[in-house]
Write a protein that holds these residues in place. Structure first.
Motif, mmCIF file in Angstrom:
data_model
loop_
_atom_site.group_PDB
_atom_site.id
_atom_site.type_symbol
_atom_site.label_atom_id
_atom_site.label_comp_id
_atom_site.label_asym_id
_atom_site.label_seq_id
_atom_site.Cartn_x
_atom_site.Cartn_y
_atom_site.Cartn_z
ATOM 1 N N LEU B 84 4.523 -3.072 -2.034
ATOM 2 C CA LEU B 84 3.325 -3.870 -1.743
ATOM 3 C C LEU B 84 2.648 -4.339 -3.019
ATOM 4 O O LEU B 84 2.236 -5.487 -3.130
ATOM 5 C CB LEU B 84 2.341 -3.020 -0.919
ATOM 6 C CG LEU B 84 0.939 -3.610 -0.771
ATOM 7 C CD1 LEU B 84 0.938 -4.726 0.249
ATOM 8 C CD2 LEU B 84 -0.073 -2.537 -0.404
ATOM 9 N N TYR B 85 2.551 -3.425 -4.025
ATOM 10 C CA TYR B 85 1.764 -3.751 -5.208
ATOM 11 C C TYR B 85 2.436 -4.806 -6.062
ATOM 12 O O TYR B 85 1.846 -5.817 -6.394
ATOM 13 C CB TYR B 85 1.457 -2.486 -6.006
ATOM 14 C CG TYR B 85 0.640 -1.515 -5.196
ATOM 15 C CD1 TYR B 85 -0.708 -1.765 -4.968
ATOM 16 C CD2 TYR B 85 1.210 -0.394 -4.625
ATOM 17 C CE1 TYR B 85 -1.465 -0.898 -4.197
ATOM 18 C CE2 TYR B 85 0.468 0.474 -3.862
ATOM 19 C CZ TYR B 85 -0.861 0.222 -3.644
ATOM 20 O OH TYR B 85 -1.606 1.069 -2.877
ATOM 21 N N LYS B 87 4.744 -6.811 -5.292
ATOM 22 C CA LYS B 87 4.834 -8.076 -4.560
ATOM 23 C C LYS B 87 3.507 -8.823 -4.619
ATOM 24 O O LYS B 87 3.472 -10.042 -4.743
ATOM 25 C CB LYS B 87 5.211 -7.823 -3.108
ATOM 26 C CG LYS B 87 6.700 -7.791 -2.872
ATOM 27 C CD LYS B 87 7.008 -7.743 -1.383
ATOM 28 C CE LYS B 87 8.480 -7.540 -1.137
ATOM 29 N NZ LYS B 87 8.720 -6.919 0.166
ATOM 30 N N SER B 88 2.391 -8.073 -4.533
ATOM 31 C CA SER B 88 1.076 -8.707 -4.630
ATOM 32 C C SER B 88 0.891 -9.374 -5.984
ATOM 33 O O SER B 88 0.394 -10.493 -6.073
ATOM 34 C CB SER B 88 -0.043 -7.687 -4.452
ATOM 35 O OG SER B 88 0.050 -7.053 -3.224
ATOM 36 N N TYR B 89 1.296 -8.647 -7.055
ATOM 37 C CA TYR B 89 1.139 -9.225 -8.387
ATOM 38 C C TYR B 89 1.941 -10.505 -8.512
ATOM 39 O O TYR B 89 1.428 -11.547 -8.927
ATOM 40 C CB TYR B 89 1.612 -8.243 -9.469
ATOM 41 C CG TYR B 89 0.649 -7.109 -9.718
ATOM 42 C CD1 TYR B 89 -0.610 -7.373 -10.234
ATOM 43 C CD2 TYR B 89 0.998 -5.801 -9.444
ATOM 44 C CE1 TYR B 89 -1.500 -6.333 -10.461
ATOM 45 C CE2 TYR B 89 0.123 -4.765 -9.667
ATOM 46 C CZ TYR B 89 -1.129 -5.036 -10.173
ATOM 47 O OH TYR B 89 -2.004 -4.017 -10.395
ATOM 48 N N VAL B 90 3.221 -10.427 -8.141
ATOM 49 C CA VAL B 90 4.092 -11.593 -8.297
ATOM 50 C C VAL B 90 3.549 -12.757 -7.481
ATOM 51 O O VAL B 90 3.434 -13.888 -7.969
ATOM 52 C CB VAL B 90 5.545 -11.249 -7.875
ATOM 53 C CG1 VAL B 90 6.403 -12.504 -7.853
ATOM 54 C CG2 VAL B 90 6.136 -10.217 -8.819
ATOM 55 N N SER B 91 3.167 -12.471 -6.241
ATOM 56 C CA SER B 91 2.736 -13.582 -5.402
ATOM 57 C C SER B 91 1.377 -14.130 -5.842
ATOM 58 O O SER B 91 1.129 -15.331 -5.731
ATOM 59 C CB SER B 91 2.777 -13.186 -3.930
ATOM 60 O OG SER B 91 1.520 -13.122 -3.365
ATOM 61 N N SER B 92 0.497 -13.287 -6.411
ATOM 62 C CA SER B 92 -0.772 -13.798 -6.955
ATOM 63 C C SER B 92 -0.521 -14.782 -8.080
ATOM 64 O O SER B 92 -1.111 -15.864 -8.124
ATOM 65 C CB SER B 92 -1.632 -12.687 -7.528
ATOM 66 O OG SER B 92 -1.929 -11.755 -6.568
ATOM 67 N N VAL B 93 0.344 -14.364 -9.021
ATOM 68 C CA VAL B 93 0.626 -15.230 -10.173
ATOM 69 C C VAL B 93 1.276 -16.522 -9.691
ATOM 70 O O VAL B 93 0.927 -17.620 -10.137
ATOM 71 C CB VAL B 93 1.533 -14.488 -11.188
ATOM 72 C CG1 VAL B 93 2.010 -15.439 -12.272
ATOM 73 C CG2 VAL B 93 0.779 -13.331 -11.805
ATOM 74 N N TYR B 94 2.184 -16.401 -8.721
ATOM 75 C CA TYR B 94 2.870 -17.580 -8.206
ATOM 76 C C TYR B 94 1.878 -18.528 -7.514
ATOM 77 O O TYR B 94 1.829 -19.724 -7.813
ATOM 78 C CB TYR B 94 3.958 -17.141 -7.227
ATOM 79 C CG TYR B 94 4.691 -18.292 -6.589
ATOM 80 C CD1 TYR B 94 5.654 -19.004 -7.298
ATOM 81 C CD2 TYR B 94 4.404 -18.679 -5.274
ATOM 82 C CE1 TYR B 94 6.313 -20.071 -6.718
ATOM 83 C CE2 TYR B 94 5.061 -19.748 -4.694
ATOM 84 C CZ TYR B 94 6.017 -20.437 -5.412
ATOM 85 O OH TYR B 94 6.659 -21.501 -4.849
ATOM 86 N N ILE B 95 1.051 -17.978 -6.628
ATOM 87 C CA ILE B 95 0.084 -18.818 -5.912
ATOM 88 C C ILE B 95 -0.883 -19.471 -6.894
ATOM 89 O O ILE B 95 -1.171 -20.667 -6.798
ATOM 90 C CB ILE B 95 -0.688 -17.985 -4.856
ATOM 91 C CG1 ILE B 95 0.246 -17.609 -3.705
ATOM 92 C CG2 ILE B 95 -1.897 -18.753 -4.311
ATOM 93 C CD1 ILE B 95 -0.380 -16.741 -2.638
ATOM 94 N N ALA B 96 -1.340 -18.690 -7.879
ATOM 95 C CA ALA B 96 -2.283 -19.252 -8.857
ATOM 96 C C ALA B 96 -1.627 -20.355 -9.674
ATOM 97 O O ALA B 96 -2.231 -21.400 -9.928
ATOM 98 C CB ALA B 96 -2.804 -18.144 -9.771
ATOM 99 N N ALA B 97 -0.359 -20.148 -10.065
ATOM 100 C CA ALA B 97 0.320 -21.150 -10.895
ATOM 101 C C ALA B 97 0.533 -22.441 -10.109
ATOM 102 O O ALA B 97 0.251 -23.536 -10.610
ATOM 103 C CB ALA B 97 1.657 -20.596 -11.383
ATOM 104 N N ILE B 260 -3.473 -9.976 -5.229
ATOM 105 C CA ILE B 260 -3.829 -8.680 -5.771
ATOM 106 C C ILE B 260 -5.321 -8.373 -5.627
ATOM 107 O O ILE B 260 -5.705 -7.225 -5.441
ATOM 108 C CB ILE B 260 -3.344 -8.572 -7.239
ATOM 109 C CG1 ILE B 260 -3.260 -7.126 -7.648
ATOM 110 C CG2 ILE B 260 -4.206 -9.371 -8.186
ATOM 111 C CD1 ILE B 260 -2.182 -6.362 -6.916
ATOM 112 N N GLY B 261 -6.146 -9.448 -5.680
ATOM 113 C CA GLY B 261 -7.583 -9.230 -5.518
ATOM 114 C C GLY B 261 -7.879 -8.613 -4.162
ATOM 115 O O GLY B 261 -8.713 -7.712 -4.020
#
Lengths: 274, 307
Positions: B84-85, B87-97, B260-261
């Motif tokens: 979960l964690y 994946k959250s980091y990767v997807s946060s960075v991806y969504i933000a980018a 992640i937030g």
């Protein structure tokens, strides 16, 4: 450029601004909706505003929010103006890069981190959470915004006036209040307003640092929004949007007028010289 | 007055001016991070505060040392073990980018159009960009719920036009999160970009045109490179806060949205696991430290250039 705006530029401005404003306009329109179903138009009505006035919880939250915003914006303005003076005027001193780092970092730091870290500090200090802890939290991040706004005003500042005052024997503190402050005042006021609205807005940091009895308006709105969109919330939002817009527009008109006045004064002064 | 002269003149008042904001930030900005780091090494406990050890100085040096030996990297190990964690980091960075890129594509024409508009319009246009920035973030995100819902205004409009028969499902998907981030952060990108585009010397473009350079090439060879500082500043201002965004994924996103937030918020408020949420915050900070330092250096350089 001598040419007029091209169709491409006009289109991108029009589309861009519609994108920015349409959602807010729709929100305002539907706050006057008779129907409880937010997305079905049932005729014009102001009943949600009347209902709002009877919602004590919401009014309490609004009052807490206003007090927090007022106090934290005022403290943040003092601290932020000091920080801006340090950044622009103090030259090199030990820990300067760390100081400017601490000013710029909160501007981009995710709110969840700021909120969590401040909460853990208050817990470590054994400080009961509530009204004052939210104020400290808001002051801390708002002062950085104030510092940046005032800094930009200080950069284009003619130092010779200040130096003249000091050469004539004016003590530094007096020079600051008589000369520096009046000149940077538009920046200081803009900084205060920014700090005030940032505090008014904040949900995440307040949620972390608040305690019993100090529920702010954004927290209240958030907990109701999670249950669904209601015309009442639209009405609260409309009031906030209108108030903030009036404030910002009035401030910008006042600044503009002051600028025109100063230019006129300067011209008059130079005219008298010649 | 040289810098050396101003330094020698700094009296008690000068040092006080530095000390007050400095200490405020040390206590309320820097010290909290050290505490977050310390608690990320602690363990959950059923107590108030809900972690262990707590380091009470009153208990003496011995207790302090024992507490120190209780600290462990356990929470960080846990973060790597639970998918979960990361994946959250990767997807946060991806969504933000991705959102930053979309914001740039939408924001560039707006900033460009503003900078090329007649001078009399510019203050008004500038204020119109700044105004949404002053209105509540929460309200602007909330406004999109009514638009994007299945029975919302967008679907009503599209069905009225006959473009679609079935309502589009947008709310509670990642698409809604992208829309929310782009919408909320657009002014942050337009403002620095406009500032650098407005300063651009029009005679350079005229010279290029006179020498037979086609407009698109002149744009690509002159306008884009010269506006790069604005592009970079704007992208940082969108990307960094977007990675840790909580309100937008919470209100507009759905169960598939991992950011992640939101993970940190749930860990803290719902699971009451302070040590793990601290560890999540530490890692998030480590991810963001490089872009934040780059952003600061750029800001400092620009500030020095202006002086």
């Amino acid at each position: 450029m001598t040419r007029g705006p091209s169709w491409f530029n006009v289109t991108s401005i029009v589309l861009g601004f519609s994108f920015l404003y349409l959602p807010i306009v729709l929100l305002v329109i539907y706050s006057f909706n008779e129907s409880r179903l937010v997305t079905v138009w049932g005729g014009f009505s102001t009943k949600w505003y009347v209902e709002l006035l009877q919602n004590d919880q919401l009014l309490d939250a609004a009052w807490v929010t206003l007090r927090v915003a007022f106090v934290s914006a005022s403290v943040a303005t003092v601290l932020g103006t000091m920080a801006a003076l340090v950044l622009v005027r103090s030259g090199r001193f030990m820990g300067r890069s760390m100081f400017s780092g601490m000013i710029f970092a909160p501007l981009v730091m995710p709110e969840v981190i700021l909120g969590l870290s401040l909460l853990l500090l208050f817990v470590a200090m054994d400080q009961a959470r509530g009204f004052w802890t939210v104020i400290i939290a808001h002051t801390t991040f708002a002062m950085c915004y104030v510092a940046v706004v005032v800094q930009s005003r200080l950069v284009g500042f003619d130092k010779s006036v200040e130096e003249a005052a000091e050469d004539l024997g004016c003590p530094p503190i007096k020079t600051f209040f008589l000369i520096t402050l009046p000149i940077i005042l538009p920046g200081v006021i803009a900084g205060w307003m920014l700090a005030f609205t940032l505090s008014l807005d904040d949900l995440v940091i307040a949620s972390f640092t608040t305690g019993p009895g100090a529920t702010t308006l954004p927290m209240k709105i958030y907990s109701q929004v999670r249950l669904g969109v209601t015309p009442e919330i639209n009405a609260v939002c409309t009031i906030l949007v209108v108030l903030v817009s009036i404030g910002v527009i009035a401030a910008s008109i006042a600044t503009k007028r002051q600028q025109v006045q100063r230019e006129r004064d300067e011209r008059a002064a130079f005219g008298a010289d010649g | 007055m040289s810098k050396a002269a101003s330094k020698s003149k700094r009296g008690l008042g000068g040092w006080g001016l530095i000390a007050v904001p400095y200490f405020w930030l040390l206590i309320f900005f820097l010290a909290p991070f050290l505490i977050v780091f310390k608690i990320s090494l602690s363990q959950v406990a059923v107590a108030i505060p809900p972690y262990f050890p707590t380091f009470d100085l009153a208990e003496g040096w011995q207790a302090f040392r024992e507490g120190l030996s209780e600290l462990s990297l356990e929470n960080y190990v846990w973060l790597t073990e639970d998918a979960l964690y990361w994946k959250s980091y990767v997807s946060s960075v991806y969504i933000a980018a991705v959102s930053t890129l979309i914001t740039l594509l939408i924001g560039y024409p707006i900033a460009y159009g503003m900078a090329r508009s007649p001078e009399a319009w510019r203050p008004t246009l500038l204020m119109l960009v700044i105004l949404p920035f002053w209105t509540s973030f929460l309200i602007r995100v909330y406004a999109w719920i009514g638009i994007l819902k299945n029975e919302g205004l967008l679907n009503q409009f599209l069905m009225m036009l006959g473009l679609i028969d079935e309502p589009l499902v947008i709310l509670n998907t990642n698409a809604a999160v992208y829309i929310g981030i782009v919408y909320s952060y657009l002014p942050f990108l337009v403002l620095p970009l406009y500032a650098s585009l407005e300063k651009l010397d029009g005679s350079l473009l005229e010279a290029a045109e006179d020498l037979g350079c086609p407009p698109w090439k002149a744009f690509w060879k002159i306008t884009v490179p010269l506006s790069l500082p604005g592009v970079i500043a704007g992208c940082f201002l969108v990307f960094i806060p977007a990675v840790g965004e909580f309100v937008i994924p919470d209100l507009l996103g759905g169960s598939e949205t991992l950011m992640i937030g939101k993970t940190l918020w749930v860990e803290f408020f719902n699971n009451r696991d302070w040590p793990v949420s601290s560890a999540v915050a530490v890692i998030l900070l480590l991810i963001l430290v490089i872009p934040i330092v780059l952003f600061q250096n750029q800001q400092q350089k620009m500030a020095e250039k202006n002086q």
